[in-house]
Design a protein around this motif. Structure first.
Motif, PDB file in Angstrom:
ATOM      1  N   PHE A 249       0.832  -1.207   0.000  1.00 52.43           N
ATOM      2  CA  PHE A 249       0.000   0.000   0.000  1.00 52.43           C
ATOM      3  C   PHE A 249       0.862   1.251   0.000  1.00 52.43           C
ATOM      4  CE2 PHE A 249      -1.775   3.505   2.497  1.00 52.43           C
ATOM      5  CZ  PHE A 249      -2.894   3.818   1.729  1.00 52.43           C
ATOM      6  N   ASN A 250       1.877   1.290   0.882  1.00 47.72           N
ATOM      7  CA  ASN A 250       2.768   2.453   0.934  1.00 47.72           C
ATOM      8  C   ASN A 250       3.418   2.706  -0.417  1.00 47.72           C
ATOM      9  OD1 ASN A 250       2.251   2.772   3.672  1.00 47.72           O
ATOM     10  ND2 ASN A 250       4.046   1.625   4.322  1.00 47.72           N
ATOM     11  N   THR A 251       3.928   1.642  -1.038  1.00 51.30           N
ATOM     12  CA  THR A 251       4.642   1.788  -2.301  1.00 51.30           C
ATOM     13  C   THR A 251       3.708   2.236  -3.417  1.00 51.30           C
ATOM     14  OG1 THR A 251       6.096  -0.012  -1.583  1.00 51.30           O
ATOM     15  CG2 THR A 251       6.222   0.642  -3.896  1.00 51.30           C
ATOM     16  N   ILE A 252       2.527   1.634  -3.492  1.00 49.99           N
ATOM     17  CA  ILE A 252       1.567   2.006  -4.537  1.00 49.99           C
ATOM     18  C   ILE A 252       1.084   3.433  -4.342  1.00 49.99           C
ATOM     19  CG2 ILE A 252      -0.731   1.524  -5.457  1.00 49.99           C
ATOM     20  CD1 ILE A 252      -0.208  -1.437  -4.840  1.00 49.99           C
ATOM     21  N   PHE A 253       0.780   3.797  -3.104  1.00 51.43           N
ATOM     22  CA  PHE A 253       0.293   5.152  -2.824  1.00 51.43           C
ATOM     23  C   PHE A 253       1.343   6.198  -3.192  1.00 51.43           C
ATOM     24  CE2 PHE A 253      -0.061   8.765   0.158  1.00 51.43           C
ATOM     25  CZ  PHE A 253      -1.310   9.237  -0.222  1.00 51.43           C
ATOM     26  N   VAL A 254       2.583   5.971  -2.785  1.00 46.98           N
ATOM     27  CA  VAL A 254       3.660   6.920  -3.087  1.00 46.98           C
ATOM     28  C   VAL A 254       3.925   6.972  -4.585  1.00 46.98           C
ATOM     29  CG1 VAL A 254       6.131   7.370  -2.799  1.00 46.98           C
ATOM     30  CG2 VAL A 254       4.742   6.749  -0.822  1.00 46.98           C
ATOM     31  N   SER A 255       3.998   5.807  -5.231  1.00 43.54           N
ATOM     32  CA  SER A 255       4.328   5.759  -6.663  1.00 43.54           C
ATOM     33  C   SER A 255       3.241   6.416  -7.502  1.00 43.54           C
ATOM     34  CB  SER A 255       4.536   4.306  -7.100  1.00 43.54           C
ATOM     35  OG  SER A 255       5.592   3.704  -6.388  1.00 43.54           O
ATOM     36  N   VAL A 256       1.984   6.116  -7.221  1.00 44.84           N
ATOM     37  CA  VAL A 256       0.879   6.695  -7.992  1.00 44.84           C
ATOM     38  C   VAL A 256       0.789   8.201  -7.749  1.00 44.84           C
ATOM     39  CG1 VAL A 256      -1.631   6.727  -8.258  1.00 44.84           C
ATOM     40  CG2 VAL A 256      -0.431   4.547  -8.092  1.00 44.84           C
ATOM     41  N   SER A 257       0.986   8.630  -6.502  1.00 43.33           N
ATOM     42  CA  SER A 257       0.935  10.068  -6.193  1.00 43.33           C
ATOM     43  C   SER A 257       2.027  10.823  -6.946  1.00 43.33           C
ATOM     44  CB  SER A 257       1.090  10.289  -4.687  1.00 43.33           C
ATOM     45  OG  SER A 257       0.043   9.677  -3.966  1.00 43.33           O
ATOM     46  N   ILE A 258       3.248  10.279  -6.924  1.00 45.26           N
ATOM     47  CA  ILE A 258       4.346  10.920  -7.654  1.00 45.26           C
ATOM     48  C   ILE A 258       4.055  10.940  -9.143  1.00 45.26           C
ATOM     49  CG2 ILE A 258       6.768  10.658  -8.315  1.00 45.26           C
ATOM     50  CD1 ILE A 258       7.322   9.639  -5.504  1.00 45.26           C
ATOM     51  N   MET A 259       3.535   9.839  -9.673  1.00 39.70           N
ATOM     52  CA  MET A 259       3.242   9.754 -11.102  1.00 39.70           C
ATOM     53  C   MET A 259       2.210  10.808 -11.512  1.00 39.70           C
ATOM     54  SD  MET A 259       1.583   6.578 -13.235  1.00 39.70           S
ATOM     55  CE  MET A 259       0.005   6.798 -12.382  1.00 39.70           C
ATOM     56  N   VAL A 260       1.119  10.909 -10.765  1.00 38.96           N
ATOM     57  CA  VAL A 260       0.054  11.863 -11.120  1.00 38.96           C
ATOM     58  C   VAL A 260       0.552  13.298 -11.012  1.00 38.96           C
ATOM     59  CG1 VAL A 260      -2.216  12.743 -10.448  1.00 38.96           C
ATOM     60  CG2 VAL A 260      -1.801  10.266 -10.490  1.00 38.96           C
ATOM     61  N   LEU A 261       1.183  13.632  -9.885  1.00 37.45           N
ATOM     62  CA  LEU A 261       1.659  15.003  -9.694  1.00 37.45           C
ATOM     63  C   LEU A 261       2.738  15.364 -10.711  1.00 37.45           C
ATOM     64  CD1 LEU A 261       1.869  15.226  -5.791  1.00 37.45           C
ATOM     65  CD2 LEU A 261       0.281  16.438  -7.284  1.00 37.45           C
ATOM     66  N   ASN A 262       3.655  14.434 -10.950  1.00 38.23           N
ATOM     67  CA  ASN A 262       4.755  14.714 -11.862  1.00 38.23           C
ATOM     68  C   ASN A 262       4.250  14.918 -13.283  1.00 38.23           C
ATOM     69  OD1 ASN A 262       7.330  14.637 -13.267  1.00 38.23           O
ATOM     70  ND2 ASN A 262       8.149  13.738 -11.395  1.00 38.23           N
ATOM     71  N   CYS A 263       3.351  14.058 -13.719  1.00 36.64           N
ATOM     72  CA  CYS A 263       2.797  14.204 -15.074  1.00 36.64           C
ATOM     73  C   CYS A 263       2.062  15.525 -15.220  1.00 36.64           C
ATOM     74  CB  CYS A 263       1.862  13.034 -15.381  1.00 36.64           C
ATOM     75  SG  CYS A 263       2.691  11.462 -15.671  1.00 36.64           S
ATOM     76  N   LEU A 264       1.235  15.858 -14.240  1.00 34.24           N
ATOM     77  CA  LEU A 264       0.432  17.074 -14.326  1.00 34.24           C
ATOM     78  C   LEU A 264       1.299  18.327 -14.265  1.00 34.24           C
ATOM     79  CD1 LEU A 264      -2.332  18.450 -14.414  1.00 34.24           C
ATOM     80  CD2 LEU A 264      -2.416  18.277 -11.918  1.00 34.24           C
ATOM     81  N   LEU A 265       2.161  18.428 -13.260  1.00 33.07           N
ATOM     82  CA  LEU A 265       2.956  19.632 -13.074  1.00 33.07           C
ATOM     83  C   LEU A 265       3.999  19.797 -14.184  1.00 33.07           C
ATOM     84  CD1 LEU A 265       3.484  19.563  -9.199  1.00 33.07           C
ATOM     85  CD2 LEU A 265       1.794  20.856 -10.514  1.00 33.07           C
TER      86      LEU A 265
END
Length: 273
Positions: free
Chosen positions: A70-86
């Protein structure tokens, strides 16, 4: 057999050989995860004499693997979404708006890529510590929320978007933000998918960040958990290490396998010139 068929045969043989070379490490990893520790030591390249899921069972018994996933998926998906958007928003501002000093900002971003990231380790750690972010999700997500490399990559694709689409939207009264979300992003879908996959894989495999900032076992990510797991268990229980390594690697392989077509689409051009 004519020369054309011989050439095709050589190509197929070469591709098959290359595929075997690439796939063998995964095959090696998976078969060893179903062996006993002694068999891994003595016959690492052979198929298991008796297939056993003991390593997987003991991994779940030894660590809170569901929490770690859960920790890994939450961190990875959050970074992916924010990084792509920003990163996409910055690339759009530089490539397609009339923002003053666009080229200066682009040069500054490119210049930052030339500085080794290791030089920022101590200053960034001191900032995170002073802000009280150590041992939180924020310290793993926020520093990776934007990437100079992704900005540069998306900027290259942004320049391929035909200005006619943007001008038509502006004539219709659309704001720059609406143009970005409604016109540009749909055209950039393959490129965004490419950046998203690369970012997700980088975050999934990140080891240094969790090693520096994470203190509690409840916050462990997969790479750090594997490192601590290797330190904690006896050397004879190699099946557990191989089982956990397989569980870490296989999801990323599947994500890449099912999304690889986006890498091809991303480099075929967007918009209409």
């Amino acid at each position: 057999m004519n020369n054309s068929n011989k050439g095709k045969l050589l190509i197929y043989v070469g591709l098959a050989a290359a595929s075997l070379i690439v796939l063998y490490p995964f095959f090696f990893m998976i078969i060893n995860s179903f062996k006993s520790g002694s068999e891994i030591m003595h016959s690492p390249n052979a198929l298991p004499t008796s297939w056993s899921a003991k390593g997987y069972i003991e991994v779940f018994d030894s660590v809170n693997l569901w929490r770690i996933f859960f920790n890994t998926i939450f961190v990875s998906v959050s970074i992916m979404v924010l990084n792509c958007l920003l990163s996409a928003m910055v690339a759009f501002a530089i490539a397609k708006t009339k923002m003053p000093g666009r080229q200066v900002w682009l040069r500054l971003i490119l210049s930052s890529m030339m500085v080794p990231a290791i030089l920022f380790t101590i200053p960034v750690y001191m900032m995170m510590y002073d802000w009280g972010w150590v041992n939180t999700y924020r310290v793993l997500i926020i520093p990776g929320a934007i990437s100079a490399y992704n900005i540069f990559l998306l900027y290259q694709f942004m320049t391929q978007v035909d200005e006619a689409y943007l001008e038509a939207a502006r004539i219709d009264g659309a704001s720059e933000m609406r143009i970005f979300f409604k016109v540009v992003l749909p055209m950039m879908r393959p490129a965004m998918a490419t950046v998203g996959i690369l970012t997700f894989m980088g975050a999934w495999n990140d080891f240094m960040g969790p090693l520096l900032y994470i203190r509690d076992d409840s916050m462990l990510t997969l790479q750090l958990a594997l490192f601590k797991f290797q330190q904690d268990i006896p050397a004879g229980n190699l099946e557990q290490v191989w089982a956990m390594t397989t569980m870490i690697a296989v999801p990323v392989v599947f994500v890449f396998f099912f999304m690889q077509k986006n890498f091809i689409k991303a480099f075929t051009g967007v918009g209409v010139k």
